[in-house]
Design a protein around this motif. Structure first.
Motif, short mmCIF file in Angstrom:
data_model
loop_
_atom_site.label_atom_id
_atom_site.label_comp_id
_atom_site.label_asym_id
_atom_site.label_seq_id
_atom_site.Cartn_x
_atom_site.Cartn_y
_atom_site.Cartn_z
N CYS A 70 0.83 -1.19 0.00
CA CYS A 70 0.00 0.00 0.00
C CYS A 70 0.87 1.25 0.00
O CYS A 70 1.88 1.32 0.72
CB CYS A 70 -0.92 0.00 1.22
N ASP A 113 -0.23 -0.91 -5.17
CA ASP A 113 -1.20 0.18 -5.09
C ASP A 113 -0.54 1.45 -5.61
O ASP A 113 0.33 2.02 -4.96
CB ASP A 113 -1.65 0.35 -3.64
N TYR A 204 -3.30 -2.05 -8.73
CA TYR A 204 -4.46 -1.25 -8.33
C TYR A 204 -4.07 0.22 -8.43
O TYR A 204 -2.99 0.62 -7.99
CB TYR A 204 -4.89 -1.59 -6.90
N SER A 206 -5.52 4.20 -7.68
CA SER A 206 -6.54 4.94 -6.94
C SER A 206 -7.51 5.67 -7.85
O SER A 206 -8.64 5.98 -7.44
CB SER A 206 -5.87 5.93 -5.98
#
Length: 257
Positions: A70, A113, A204, A206
């Motif tokens: 993350c 992320d 991933y 945002s």
């Protein structure tokens, strides 16, 4: 700053203790809402840095089924002043460090992320992965041709007649237009959501949430679709050898006929 409650709760919903996979959160300091999940079964916190090989070994990362990295290093005020690639630099370094230490053919999924989806170029599919090959950088075939036309037009124009100079100028304009169109096609072709890493669930961004919220405003049925997908039981099966390397179009055509 990771919201541990929203991260852990879906992973613990509807599962018995025997089938639960341990969750290990590694960071320099505990998340602010750690008290809301510390009483959950098989949830642990390990003080350390994922950029440290020693700390990764302490967490036994090679035995993990999934590693989620993350991006919580930068604040919004810092993001506005930083280059786009700097915003994700620590996360990219951490992802590549972890993947470089995994054995070939490892089943461990490394999910990255990204704050800026344009930085997906720095996270190619590793050679040791079992999800496909790396993604090549886009190149423009007309770049050298158009550059040669511009150079020829600039250096030889004084020696040529007006008709030839006009012809070269028109050719240069056409080459530039073709190059620009090809560059736009490459940009669409190599967007992050078209890459194997994103398709396999290992990337991933945002910006996905922003796009989803904006589209839900115009298509409210999207929220129901997502709710059904999250609640559904998903099963994965190996690809038959006869279909390995074929396109989805061929598979879809096979299902129709």
């Amino acid at each position: 700053r990771l919201s541990a409650h929203h991260f852990v709760s879906p992973l613990r919903r509807g599962s018995d203790i025997a089938s639960m996979t341990p969750i290990v959160i590694m960071a320099a300091a505990p998340p602010r809402d750690w008290e809301t999940v510390c009483d959950q079964p098989k949830v642990y916190f390990l003080t350390g840095s994922p950029l440290s090989q020693l700390d990764l070994e302490r967490a036994n990362f090679r035995a993990a089924s999934t590693i989620f990295i993350c991006n919580v290093a930068s604040s919004p005020s810092q993001d506005a002043l930083a280059e786009s690639w700097i915003v994700d630099s620590e996360m990219i370094c951490c992802s590549r460090l972890v993947e470089s230490q995994l054995p070939a053919g490892a089943r461990t999924l490394v999910v990255a992320d990204l704050k800026d989806d344009q930085n997906h170029w720095f996270l190619p599919v590793p050679a040791t992965s079992n999800i496909g090959g790396t993604v090549a950088q886009p190149r423009s075939k007309s770049m050298s041709a158009s550059r040669m036309m511009y150079e020829s037009d600039g250096s030889e124009a004084p020696r040529k007649s007006g008709r030839i100079s006009a012809f070269l100028s028109e050719a240069s304009s056409l080459a530039y237009a073709s190059e620009r169109e090809e560059t736009q096609d490459n940009a669409r072709k190599y967007e992050y959501f078209r890459q194997p890493r994103f398709a396999s669930g290992q990337l991933y961004a945002s910006t996905i949430i922003t796009s989803l919220v904006a589209n839900t405003f115009y298509s409210p049925s999207l929220s129901e679709l997502l709710r059904s997908m999250v609640a559904a039981d998903v099963h994965t099966v190996p690809v038959p050898p006869a279909w390995a390397g074929k396109s989805y179009f061929e598979y879809f055509d096979h299902l129709l006929w």
